[in-house]
Design a protein around this motif. Sequence first.
Motif, PDB file in Angstrom:
ATOM      1  N   UNK A   4      38.015  -2.636 -68.538  1.00 20.69           N
ATOM      2  CA  UNK A   4      39.119  -2.816 -68.977  1.00 20.69           C
ATOM      3  C   UNK A   4      39.339  -2.109 -70.755  1.00 20.69           C
ATOM      4  N   UNK A   5      38.262  -1.444 -71.014  1.00 17.94           N
ATOM      5  CA  UNK A   5      38.204  -1.254 -72.389  1.00 17.94           C
ATOM      6  C   UNK A   5      38.904   0.056 -72.506  1.00 17.94           C
ATOM      7  N   UNK A   6      39.661   0.317 -73.482  1.00 13.84           N
ATOM      8  CA  UNK A   6      40.355   1.630 -73.998  1.00 13.84           C
ATOM      9  C   UNK A   6      39.954   1.999 -75.203  1.00 13.84           C
ATOM     10  N   UNK A   7      39.515   3.269 -75.751  1.00 14.36           N
ATOM     11  CA  UNK A   7      39.541   3.380 -76.991  1.00 14.36           C
ATOM     12  C   UNK A   7      40.560   4.319 -77.614  1.00 14.36           C
ATOM     13  N   UNK A   8      41.427   3.614 -78.611  1.00 15.95           N
ATOM     14  CA  UNK A   8      42.313   4.417 -79.232  1.00 15.95           C
ATOM     15  C   UNK A   8      41.885   5.099 -80.586  1.00 15.95           C
ATOM     16  N   UNK A  32      39.459   7.119 -86.614  1.00 13.63           N
ATOM     17  CA  UNK A  32      39.678   5.830 -86.803  1.00 13.63           C
ATOM     18  C   UNK A  32      39.568   5.397 -85.303  1.00 13.63           C
ATOM     19  N   UNK A  33      39.063   4.297 -84.878  1.00 20.51           N
ATOM     20  CA  UNK A  33      38.957   4.064 -83.542  1.00 20.51           C
ATOM     21  C   UNK A  33      39.260   2.503 -83.582  1.00 20.51           C
ATOM     22  N   UNK A  34      40.156   2.164 -82.604  1.00 21.58           N
ATOM     23  CA  UNK A  34      40.284   0.687 -81.941  1.00 21.58           C
ATOM     24  C   UNK A  34      40.038   0.623 -80.710  1.00 21.58           C
ATOM     25  N   UNK A  35      39.377  -0.415 -80.310  1.00 20.03           N
ATOM     26  CA  UNK A  35      38.912  -0.973 -78.886  1.00 20.03           C
ATOM     27  C   UNK A  35      39.966  -1.816 -78.436  1.00 20.03           C
ATOM     28  N   UNK A  36      40.643  -1.406 -77.368  1.00 24.65           N
ATOM     29  CA  UNK A  36      41.625  -2.442 -76.700  1.00 24.65           C
ATOM     30  C   UNK A  36      41.166  -2.922 -75.300  1.00 24.65           C
ATOM     31  N   UNK A  37      41.028  -4.167 -75.266  1.00 25.61           N
ATOM     32  CA  UNK A  37      40.979  -4.678 -73.972  1.00 25.61           C
ATOM     33  C   UNK A  37      42.082  -4.884 -73.028  1.00 25.61           C
ATOM     34  N   UNK A  38      42.541  -4.215 -72.219  1.00 28.54           N
ATOM     35  CA  UNK A  38      43.582  -3.743 -71.572  1.00 28.54           C
ATOM     36  C   UNK A  38      43.646  -5.237 -70.460  1.00 28.54           C
ATOM     37  N   UNK A  40      42.399  -8.559 -71.336  1.00 30.28           N
ATOM     38  CA  UNK A  40      43.083  -9.502 -72.159  1.00 30.28           C
ATOM     39  C   UNK A  40      44.207  -9.093 -73.175  1.00 30.28           C
ATOM     40  N   UNK A  41      44.593  -7.967 -73.066  1.00 30.92           N
ATOM     41  CA  UNK A  41      45.475  -7.401 -73.937  1.00 30.92           C
ATOM     42  C   UNK A  41      45.588  -8.006 -75.399  1.00 30.92           C
ATOM     43  N   UNK A  42      44.272  -7.320 -76.004  1.00 32.98           N
ATOM     44  CA  UNK A  42      43.899  -7.768 -77.256  1.00 32.98           C
ATOM     45  C   UNK A  42      43.077  -6.518 -77.935  1.00 32.98           C
ATOM     46  N   UNK A  43      43.454  -6.317 -79.300  1.00 34.19           N
ATOM     47  CA  UNK A  43      42.359  -5.379 -79.916  1.00 34.19           C
ATOM     48  C   UNK A  43      41.149  -6.052 -80.169  1.00 34.19           C
ATOM     49  N   UNK A  44      40.068  -5.673 -79.802  1.00 33.64           N
ATOM     50  CA  UNK A  44      38.619  -6.256 -79.826  1.00 33.64           C
ATOM     51  C   UNK A  44      37.665  -5.767 -80.903  1.00 33.64           C
ATOM     52  N   UNK A  45      38.239  -4.446 -81.344  1.00 37.75           N
ATOM     53  CA  UNK A  45      37.222  -3.777 -82.508  1.00 37.75           C
ATOM     54  C   UNK A  45      37.706  -2.676 -82.828  1.00 37.75           C
ATOM     55  N   UNK A 170      47.139   1.282 -81.354  1.00 34.91           N
ATOM     56  CA  UNK A 170      46.682   0.107 -80.381  1.00 34.91           C
ATOM     57  C   UNK A 170      47.813  -0.837 -80.005  1.00 34.91           C
ATOM     58  N   UNK A 171      48.408  -1.359 -81.239  1.00 38.32           N
ATOM     59  CA  UNK A 171      49.512  -2.488 -80.858  1.00 38.32           C
ATOM     60  C   UNK A 171      50.669  -1.723 -80.084  1.00 38.32           C
TER      61      UNK A 171
END
Length: 188
Positions: A4-8, A32-38, A40-45, A170-171
Amino acid sequence: MEQGLLNVVDIEATCWDGQPPPGQVSEIIEVGLTVVDLDSLERVARHRILVRPRRSAVSAFCTELTGLTRSEVDTGLPFPDACRLLAAEHGAGERPWASWGDYDRKQFARQCRATGTAYPFGQRHTNAKAAFTDARGLRKRPGMAQALELAGLPLEGRHHSGADDAWNVAALVLTLARSGNWPSPQAG
């Protein structure tokens, strides 16, 4: 959990007020890279990779826009090393990824070709700007700051900082995912 992870991703590149000086080309100086868990719908890293330019220098205009100085990016990784780091430590080749518009994807492809560097990302890319525009039924594609405003979200950090812009994009991705408007990543 990995599925479920996505790199933004959001990049900053050398830029000028007008055309580049003779012999210089626009090069990536920050990833810049933000990892989104699709799931749990959260930014995780949240990550930031500085990249040392080889064929250009950071201009005063670029510093004013991005906040990045020549001496700061001179401490960054060479571009090929940054690409290897994206693949090895951030799952860039395996995870789907997204950016605001196609500039980031095209700049990576162009710079990889120009330097003979292996492209670090897989083929599953989503243009978050297009997804947002379609979901909102807009006629024109908004910039990231305008999209945040339309979504009722704050702009966190400094606009034109790769790390902050990836966090903000990511938001926007999460608002699309929560409303069922985030497309399944496609190959190609």
